[in-house]
Design an enzyme around this catalytic site. Sequence first.
Site, PDB file in Angstrom:
ATOM      1  N   GLN A  38      47.910-110.427  21.310  1.00 29.46           N
ATOM      2  CA  GLN A  38      49.060-110.729  20.461  1.00 29.46           C
ATOM      3  C   GLN A  38      49.229-112.232  20.280  1.00 29.46           C
ATOM      4  O   GLN A  38      49.047-113.011  21.209  1.00 29.46           O
ATOM      5  CB  GLN A  38      50.309-110.138  21.123  1.00 29.46           C
ATOM      6  CG  GLN A  38      51.510-109.996  20.230  1.00 29.46           C
ATOM      7  CD  GLN A  38      52.539-109.051  20.841  1.00 29.46           C
ATOM      8  OE1 GLN A  38      52.193-108.161  21.629  1.00 29.46           O
ATOM      9  NE2 GLN A  38      53.791-109.215  20.492  1.00 29.46           N
ATOM     10  N   SER A  84      45.209-108.808  26.990  1.00 35.73           N
ATOM     11  CA  SER A  84      46.505-108.136  26.995  1.00 35.73           C
ATOM     12  C   SER A  84      46.425-106.850  26.179  1.00 35.73           C
ATOM     13  O   SER A  84      45.722-105.916  26.566  1.00 35.73           O
ATOM     14  CB  SER A  84      47.595-109.082  26.499  1.00 35.73           C
ATOM     15  OG  SER A  84      48.886-108.557  26.766  1.00 35.73           O
ATOM     16  N   LEU A  85      47.105-106.753  25.027  1.00 36.59           N
ATOM     17  CA  LEU A  85      47.032-105.515  24.253  1.00 36.59           C
ATOM     18  C   LEU A  85      45.598-105.196  23.862  1.00 36.59           C
ATOM     19  O   LEU A  85      45.243-104.024  23.648  1.00 36.59           O
ATOM     20  CB  LEU A  85      47.931-105.580  23.016  1.00 36.59           C
ATOM     21  CG  LEU A  85      47.426-106.273  21.752  1.00 36.59           C
ATOM     22  CD1 LEU A  85      46.639-105.319  20.853  1.00 36.59           C
ATOM     23  CD2 LEU A  85      48.568-106.865  20.971  1.00 36.59           C
ATOM     24  N   ARG A  94      54.081 -98.922  23.862  1.00 37.33           N
ATOM     25  CA  ARG A  94      54.064-100.193  24.593  1.00 37.33           C
ATOM     26  C   ARG A  94      54.767-101.294  23.798  1.00 37.33           C
ATOM     27  O   ARG A  94      55.587-102.050  24.337  1.00 37.33           O
ATOM     28  CB  ARG A  94      52.617-100.588  24.881  1.00 37.33           C
ATOM     29  CG  ARG A  94      52.411-101.860  25.717  1.00 37.33           C
ATOM     30  CD  ARG A  94      50.914-102.086  25.896  1.00 37.33           C
ATOM     31  NE  ARG A  94      50.589-103.186  26.796  1.00 37.33           N
ATOM     32  CZ  ARG A  94      50.380-104.436  26.436  1.00 37.33           C
ATOM     33  NH1 ARG A  94      50.496-104.777  25.149  1.00 37.33           N
ATOM     34  NH2 ARG A  94      50.049-105.361  27.328  1.00 37.33           N
ATOM     35  N   HIS A 131      54.160-110.678  30.497  1.00 33.77           N
ATOM     36  CA  HIS A 131      53.404-110.826  31.743  1.00 33.77           C
ATOM     37  C   HIS A 131      54.228-111.509  32.844  1.00 33.77           C
ATOM     38  O   HIS A 131      53.706-112.329  33.614  1.00 33.77           O
ATOM     39  CB  HIS A 131      52.078-111.556  31.489  1.00 33.77           C
ATOM     40  CG  HIS A 131      51.186-110.797  30.546  1.00 33.77           C
ATOM     41  ND1 HIS A 131      50.537-109.643  30.904  1.00 33.77           N
ATOM     42  CD2 HIS A 131      50.890-111.008  29.233  1.00 33.77           C
ATOM     43  CE1 HIS A 131      49.865-109.176  29.871  1.00 33.77           C
ATOM     44  NE2 HIS A 131      50.066-109.984  28.839  1.00 33.77           N
ATOM     45  N   GLN A 137      49.497-104.490  34.369  1.00 33.57           N
ATOM     46  CA  GLN A 137      49.058-105.512  33.423  1.00 33.57           C
ATOM     47  C   GLN A 137      50.232-106.122  32.661  1.00 33.57           C
ATOM     48  O   GLN A 137      50.245-107.309  32.348  1.00 33.57           O
ATOM     49  CB  GLN A 137      48.054-104.899  32.436  1.00 33.57           C
ATOM     50  CG  GLN A 137      47.418-105.896  31.492  1.00 33.57           C
ATOM     51  CD  GLN A 137      47.462-105.426  30.057  1.00 33.57           C
ATOM     52  OE1 GLN A 137      48.518-105.034  29.565  1.00 33.57           O
ATOM     53  NE2 GLN A 137      46.323-105.459  29.386  1.00 33.57           N
TER      54      GLN A 137
END
Length: 313
Positions: free
Chosen positions: A11, A91-92, A116, A201, A250
């Site tokens: 992202q 990440s994603l 999510r 995060h 995560q």
Amino acid sequence: MTKTAFLCSGQGCQTVGMGADLLQSSPLAADLFAIAEAVTELPITDLCLDGPLEELSRSKNVQPCLAAFSLSIAEILIDRGVTPDCVAGFSLGEYPAHVIAGTIDEPTMFSLLAHRGELMGLAAREHPGKMAALLRCTLVDAEALCEKHGVATGRVLEPANLNCPGQVVISGEADALDDACADWTASGGRCSVLATEGAFHTPLMRSAADGMRSALEATDFSAPMIPLYCNVDARPLAAGADVADILTRQIISPVRWEDTIRNMIDDGVDTFIECGPGKVLSGMVKRTAREIDAEVTIKAAENMHEIEEIAHA
């Protein structure tokens, strides 16, 4: 022997217009975007092609949109005969990496990412925060700033993305982050506030992680067909690993990207292909490889021209 890794974007790198030529030229991309729209009930194609950027960048929208774009690139490359030996995602981006590795299918990925993104956007509104990239910064420097302006003051501020040598992203409550950035700038460093909805995060995303756990635990993950390097520990997903727990953690754990690239290189990877908009991950690979004096080939694919160049190289 050449060993190739696919890297899926995270992202923040989204751009209006991404995927336009893929959708015009590739039935694979068109089919994948159609699946994304059917599963998420979001106008994925319109958001990618027309935005506006503010709407595209909302977490609930951008996560399935970026995944559709990154996975389209990867699947077109594979269809052209460019197959990865391993994969990772930022990440994603770890979700399309799971599809590439064969642990989940496309509809499952889009369903999980829609959930999510919604949860992370909600958590960002409930617990406002920001993220900033600190340049010319080591992890030790970042940890010291977070201790001084976060822990010592009772505010949330933590290293969130360990990107590459000289670049660490910190994330947390806005006032704590602003103080840390001012401190870092005053000491001669540089910083750049990221265009994210919230403090990803970090523990400020705890409600999102808790909300994702049940969806992830209900998902049937297969064993990966190729090594899939995970953000939480920068290591390939182990046989029998609790994938639901890994992907839950995560959300509130640092993305250990520099270590991921180092480990891939140690495991023999010498060619990296970034699947997504821009060349953010490519730059991180370049700086990491230079730090350890490794010779690697770095390619970025975000349109059909670049895909065809890679396929015919």
